[in-house]
Design a protein around this motif. Sequence first.
Motif, PDB file in Angstrom:
ATOM      1  N   UNK A  29       2.155  -8.071  -8.307  1.00 36.41           N
ATOM      2  CA  UNK A  29       1.512  -7.169  -9.264  1.00 36.41           C
ATOM      3  C   UNK A  29       0.055  -6.940  -8.891  1.00 36.41           C
ATOM      4  N   UNK A  30      -0.662  -8.014  -8.589  1.00 40.11           N
ATOM      5  CA  UNK A  30      -2.079  -7.881  -8.221  1.00 40.11           C
ATOM      6  C   UNK A  30      -2.247  -7.065  -6.937  1.00 40.11           C
ATOM      7  N   UNK A  31      -1.370  -7.274  -5.956  1.00 39.06           N
ATOM      8  CA  UNK A  31      -1.449  -6.512  -4.711  1.00 39.06           C
ATOM      9  C   UNK A  31      -1.220  -5.019  -4.967  1.00 39.06           C
ATOM     10  N   UNK A  32      -0.254  -4.703  -5.828  1.00 40.75           N
ATOM     11  CA  UNK A  32       0.021  -3.296  -6.146  1.00 40.75           C
ATOM     12  C   UNK A  32      -1.154  -2.671  -6.882  1.00 40.75           C
ATOM     13  N   UNK A  72       0.879  -1.172   0.000  1.00 38.35           N
ATOM     14  CA  UNK A  72       0.000   0.000   0.000  1.00 38.35           C
ATOM     15  C   UNK A  72       0.916   1.222   0.000  1.00 38.35           C
ATOM     16  N   UNK A  73       1.351   1.646  -1.187  1.00 38.09           N
ATOM     17  CA  UNK A  73       2.432   2.617  -1.298  1.00 38.09           C
ATOM     18  C   UNK A  73       1.957   4.072  -1.423  1.00 38.09           C
ATOM     19  N   UNK A 105       0.706  11.381  -7.687  1.00 38.13           N
ATOM     20  CA  UNK A 105       1.112  11.457  -9.096  1.00 38.13           C
ATOM     21  C   UNK A 105       2.559  11.914  -9.221  1.00 38.13           C
ATOM     22  N   UNK A 106       2.963  12.837  -8.366  1.00 36.06           N
ATOM     23  CA  UNK A 106       4.366  13.272  -8.391  1.00 36.06           C
ATOM     24  C   UNK A 106       5.294  12.116  -8.018  1.00 36.06           C
ATOM     25  N   UNK A 107       4.888  11.301  -7.049  1.00 36.73           N
ATOM     26  CA  UNK A 107       5.705  10.151  -6.673  1.00 36.73           C
ATOM     27  C   UNK A 107       5.845   9.173  -7.838  1.00 36.73           C
ATOM     28  N   UNK A 108       4.767   9.020  -8.613  1.00 43.32           N
ATOM     29  CA  UNK A 108       4.790   8.074  -9.723  1.00 43.32           C
ATOM     30  C   UNK A 108       5.565   8.586 -10.922  1.00 43.32           C
ATOM     31  N   UNK A 162       9.382   2.597  -3.436  1.00 42.04           N
ATOM     32  CA  UNK A 162       8.760   2.118  -2.197  1.00 42.04           C
ATOM     33  C   UNK A 162       9.249   0.730  -1.792  1.00 42.04           C
ATOM     34  N   UNK A 163       9.577  -0.091  -2.775  1.00 43.87           N
ATOM     35  CA  UNK A 163      10.030  -1.463  -2.513  1.00 43.87           C
ATOM     36  C   UNK A 163      11.037  -1.837  -3.598  1.00 43.87           C
TER      37      UNK A 163
END
Length: 343
Positions: free
Chosen positions: A243-246, A142-143, A180-183, A223-224
């Motif tokens: 992938x599904x969890x993210x 949960x990032x 969005x900035x983090x991404x 984050x990970x």
Amino acid sequence: MKPDTSMRMSDFSDISVVVQGPVQSFQDREQEPGITQKCLESVRRHLPGSTLILSTWPGQELAGLDFDRLVISDDPGSNVRFFGRDGAPHRFNNNRQIVSTREGLKEVTTKYAVKLRSDNYLTGNNFVALQRAYPKRTSTHCFLKERVVVSNVFTRQYAKGFRVPFHLSDFFYFGLTEDLKALWDLALFDDAQDPIRDSEDTLFTDYPPDCTQMFWIKALRKFDSSLSINGLLDRSPLKMNQSDLCFANNLIIASPPELGLGLCQKFLGTARISRTKGQCAQWQHWEWQEIYRRYCDPDFPKAPASVKANLFLKRLVHVHPVKLETLFKLHKIRRISESGSIK
């Protein structure tokens, strides 16, 4: 479950829209005539009161375009991710995508933001309500502070007949500005230099990862750092679960009509992504709801059996038969690679 669509017009003053990309044809990137004007006008129509930021390149024709702020960035040029088996460099616009998005988001001062390509447009604003409709999350993977709404166009469940991990579209994002900035506050991709060391055979276990996979992984590794893929089809049970969890904890995936997103002509009609084969390979909104239910909210209603069956049959016809062709190609590629010959 339908999201609560009740909202006040004043809510849109908390949103900035970053329209990123070329306004007219830009070097090797053709644009549909008038599409950026259509994009900007659609934001004014469907998000009245929002702040409109155009993030583009020098030398663009801006006459007649309606925006609140303009961001002009130096062109980083195309980037070479790898060399092909014939030694030719494979060029992409990854760094252009990062720069125009990142620099536009730097100008956002509102709580929420939209990242919208300059060759797409809005047909509604349902994504605003959609973003609020799924409050539950798990304690792992949960990032982001809140979920980000994305389009299912090029968010693929399947590629070359197989399920694939982390294949997230870069078309449309809506969420907290800080998320969005983090991404998108990403370092640029370095150019591959050596045709042998940086060849696709040397770098990847199967096919090269899709550009959209690379953007998502690059962001998630903030984050990970353990999250990674080594090829388009790098799909071990562990990576598929990650992938599904993210996806379940950080995103909401929906189709353009469900979001209120319009696509330019090159993605419509006979375009591969618009055919049944392309559409049924993508994540469907109800499939995202299924992993939301599985990981986050066990009480969330299941999708109707008829909806599941319909998609299963489409994939049986259009997706799964490609597996044999993919396996044959991979076998051939590995034989050529092991023999040291390039044909």
